[in-house]
Structures are given as structure tokens and as C-alpha cells.
Design a protein around this motif. Structure first.
Motif, PDB file in Angstrom:
ATOM      1  N   LEU A  49       0.829  -1.203   0.000  1.00 17.52           N
ATOM      2  CA  LEU A  49       0.000   0.000   0.000  1.00 17.52           C
ATOM      3  C   LEU A  49       0.865   1.255   0.000  1.00 17.52           C
ATOM      4  N   ASP A  50       1.910   1.267   0.822  1.00 17.52           N
ATOM      5  CA  ASP A  50       2.815   2.415   0.878  1.00 17.52           C
ATOM      6  C   ASP A  50       3.516   2.629  -0.464  1.00 17.52           C
ATOM      7  N   GLN A  51       4.005   1.565  -1.067  1.00 21.25           N
ATOM      8  CA  GLN A  51       4.708   1.692  -2.345  1.00 21.25           C
ATOM      9  C   GLN A  51       3.744   2.023  -3.484  1.00 21.25           C
ATOM     10  N   SER A  52       2.501   1.564  -3.388  1.00 18.46           N
ATOM     11  CA  SER A  52       1.530   1.919  -4.428  1.00 18.46           C
ATOM     12  C   SER A  52       1.194   3.404  -4.364  1.00 18.46           C
ATOM     13  N   LYS A  53       1.136   3.960  -3.149  1.00 20.68           N
ATOM     14  CA  LYS A  53       0.930   5.410  -3.017  1.00 20.68           C
ATOM     15  C   LYS A  53       2.102   6.165  -3.639  1.00 20.68           C
ATOM     16  N   GLU A  54       3.304   5.684  -3.384  1.00 18.16           N
ATOM     17  CA  GLU A  54       4.496   6.350  -3.923  1.00 18.16           C
ATOM     18  C   GLU A  54       4.527   6.266  -5.446  1.00 18.16           C
ATOM     19  N   ALA A  55       4.230   5.101  -5.997  1.00 13.10           N
ATOM     20  CA  ALA A  55       4.214   4.939  -7.455  1.00 13.10           C
ATOM     21  C   ALA A  55       3.107   5.784  -8.082  1.00 13.10           C
ATOM     22  N   LEU A  56       1.977   5.850  -7.425  1.00 12.98           N
ATOM     23  CA  LEU A  56       0.867   6.659  -7.928  1.00 12.98           C
ATOM     24  C   LEU A  56       1.208   8.143  -7.879  1.00 12.98           C
ATOM     25  N   ASN A  57       1.807   8.587  -6.789  1.00 12.30           N
ATOM     26  CA  ASN A  57       2.238   9.986  -6.694  1.00 12.30           C
ATOM     27  C   ASN A  57       3.263  10.317  -7.773  1.00 12.30           C
ATOM     28  N   TRP A  58       4.217   9.409  -8.009  1.00 10.50           N
ATOM     29  CA  TRP A  58       5.213   9.662  -9.046  1.00 10.50           C
ATOM     30  C   TRP A  58       4.567   9.702 -10.426  1.00 10.50           C
ATOM     31  N   SER A  59       3.639   8.807 -10.696  1.00 14.60           N
ATOM     32  CA  SER A  59       2.985   8.778 -12.000  1.00 14.60           C
ATOM     33  C   SER A  59       2.190  10.055 -12.251  1.00 14.60           C
ATOM     34  N   ILE A  60       1.511  10.544 -11.231  1.00 13.19           N
ATOM     35  CA  ILE A  60       0.765  11.795 -11.359  1.00 13.19           C
ATOM     36  C   ILE A  60       1.720  12.954 -11.605  1.00 13.19           C
ATOM     37  N   THR A  61       2.841  12.971 -10.904  1.00 10.42           N
ATOM     38  CA  THR A  61       3.840  14.013 -11.121  1.00 10.42           C
ATOM     39  C   THR A  61       4.378  13.966 -12.552  1.00 10.42           C
ATOM     40  N   ALA A  62       4.653  12.763 -13.058  1.00 10.22           N
ATOM     41  CA  ALA A  62       5.151  12.617 -14.426  1.00 10.22           C
ATOM     42  C   ALA A  62       4.103  13.079 -15.436  1.00 10.22           C
ATOM     43  N   ILE A  63       2.830  12.790 -15.181  1.00 10.38           N
ATOM     44  CA  ILE A  63       1.767  13.244 -16.082  1.00 10.38           C
ATOM     45  C   ILE A  63       1.718  14.768 -16.106  1.00 10.38           C
ATOM     46  N   LYS A 104      13.355  -2.379   0.968  1.00 15.93           N
ATOM     47  CA  LYS A 104      13.534  -1.011   1.467  1.00 15.93           C
ATOM     48  C   LYS A 104      12.360  -0.140   1.031  1.00 15.93           C
ATOM     49  N   ASP A 105      12.075   0.890   1.825  1.00 15.25           N
ATOM     50  CA  ASP A 105      11.086   1.881   1.417  1.00 15.25           C
ATOM     51  C   ASP A 105      11.726   2.793   0.391  1.00 15.25           C
ATOM     52  N   PHE A 106      11.012   3.086  -0.693  1.00 13.52           N
ATOM     53  CA  PHE A 106      11.551   3.951  -1.732  1.00 13.52           C
ATOM     54  C   PHE A 106      10.714   5.206  -1.822  1.00 13.52           C
ATOM     55  N   ARG A 107      11.375   6.346  -1.857  1.00 10.25           N
ATOM     56  CA  ARG A 107      10.720   7.639  -2.023  1.00 10.25           C
ATOM     57  C   ARG A 107      11.332   8.338  -3.223  1.00 10.25           C
ATOM     58  N   VAL A 108      10.482   8.745  -4.163  1.00  7.80           N
ATOM     59  CA  VAL A 108      10.942   9.517  -5.309  1.00  7.80           C
ATOM     60  C   VAL A 108      11.159  10.948  -4.824  1.00  7.80           C
ATOM     61  N   PRO A 109      12.350  11.506  -5.049  1.00  4.28           N
ATOM     62  CA  PRO A 109      12.638  12.822  -4.466  1.00  4.28           C
ATOM     63  C   PRO A 109      11.800  13.966  -5.021  1.00  4.28           C
ATOM     64  N   PHE A 110      11.355  13.891  -6.274  1.00  9.65           N
ATOM     65  CA  PHE A 110      10.663  15.028  -6.878  1.00  9.65           C
ATOM     66  C   PHE A 110       9.172  14.832  -7.003  1.00  9.65           C
ATOM     67  N   ALA A 111       8.616  13.799  -6.389  1.00 12.52           N
ATOM     68  CA  ALA A 111       7.187  13.517  -6.546  1.00 12.52           C
ATOM     69  C   ALA A 111       6.352  14.471  -5.724  1.00 12.52           C
ATOM     70  N   VAL A 112       5.234  14.890  -6.302  1.00 12.62           N
ATOM     71  CA  VAL A 112       4.258  15.685  -5.589  1.00 12.62           C
ATOM     72  C   VAL A 112       3.413  14.713  -4.784  1.00 12.62           C
ATOM     73  N   ARG A 113       3.321  14.906  -3.480  1.00  9.46           N
ATOM     74  CA  ARG A 113       2.617  13.967  -2.603  1.00  9.46           C
ATOM     75  C   ARG A 113       1.133  14.328  -2.526  1.00  9.46           C
ATOM     76  N   LEU A 114       0.370  13.924  -3.518  1.00 14.37           N
ATOM     77  CA  LEU A 114      -1.065  14.198  -3.516  1.00 14.37           C
ATOM     78  C   LEU A 114      -1.839  13.143  -2.731  1.00 14.37           C
ATOM     79  N   ILE A 115      -1.361  11.906  -2.750  1.00 19.91           N
ATOM     80  CA  ILE A 115      -2.019  10.809  -2.045  1.00 19.91           C
ATOM     81  C   ILE A 115      -1.183  10.482  -0.816  1.00 19.91           C
ATOM     82  N   LYS A 116      -1.788  10.605   0.332  1.00 20.84           N
ATOM     83  CA  LYS A 116      -1.039  10.419   1.582  1.00 20.84           C
ATOM     84  C   LYS A 116      -1.351   9.090   2.208  1.00 20.84           C
TER      85      LYS A 116
END
Length: 116
Positions: A49-63, A104-116
């Protein structure tokens, strides 16, 4: 191991690691769709769940970045930005896949955190 939640000792099950790996690899090819599917389906697994939030936040940022680059194609700089955004997307997804494969927990450094 049928229990896919992290244990008290902080050990993450191999099933959780595999699902998170599949999530990040899927994000390379399908954008926000794997993140959204795992976010909606895997509510019982804290790590996925945590990684899916991170991947989703990164995908939204990329869009958002792709939309901005498309707008900037009017002044020709967007044509240079589109392949750069694609390369950054690929790199961050690969870094995410490598990190989650070892738990490990992965955090994309430039992602906009819209989903918490």
C-alpha cells in the motif's frame, strides 16, 4: 507465509516484495494504472500500500510534467523536455524496483505527494 504484513521485527514478506517489484515495473510501462490498482486492491498489505501510493504519486507528477512539456512545445523547449521526462521516469521506476526487491522503502525525491 500467508501473512503479508510487516512483522514486529520489521521483516517484510517475500510476497510483499514481489508485489511491490511488480508494481514499479508495471509503472514503467503502464503509468499510473498499476499504482491505482494496487492502491485499491491491496489495502491489507502495509508495504505494498505504501509503495503503491508512492508509485501513484510519481505517476501523477510525471503526467503533470508531460502536460507542461506539451504546452511548452509551442516555444520548442517542450520537445527537449519530453524525452528527458521519459528518461527520468524510467530511472526512478528502476530505482524503485531495485529498492523494493530488497525490502527497502523507496521515495521519489521530486514527486508531488497528492495521495497520503
Amino acid at each position: 507465509m500467508s501473512d503479508s504484513l510487516p512483522t514486529e521485527s520489521g521483516v517484510i514478506s517475500q510476497d510483499s516484495k514481489n508485489l511491490a517489484l511488480l508494481l514499479w515495473i508495471g509503472t514503467i510501462f503502464f503509468g499510473f494504472i498499476p499504482g491505482l490498482v494496487f492502491y485499491l486492491v491491496k489495502k491489507d498489505d502495509a508495504y505494498v500500500l505504501d509503495q503503491s501510493k508512492e508509485a501513484l504519486n510519481w505517476s501523477i507528477t510525471a503526467i503533470f510534467a508531460y502536460i507542461a512539456a506539451m504546452i511548452l512545445t509551442v516555444i520548442l523547449i517542450g520537445a527537449l523536455l519530453i524525452p528527458i521526462i521519459g528518461l527520468v521516469h524510467l530511472i526512478f521506476c528502476i530505482l524503485g524496483a531495485v529498492a523494493v526487491s530488497s525490502g527497502k522503502d523507496f521515495r521519489v525525491p521530486f514527486a508531488v505527494r497528492l495521495i497520503k
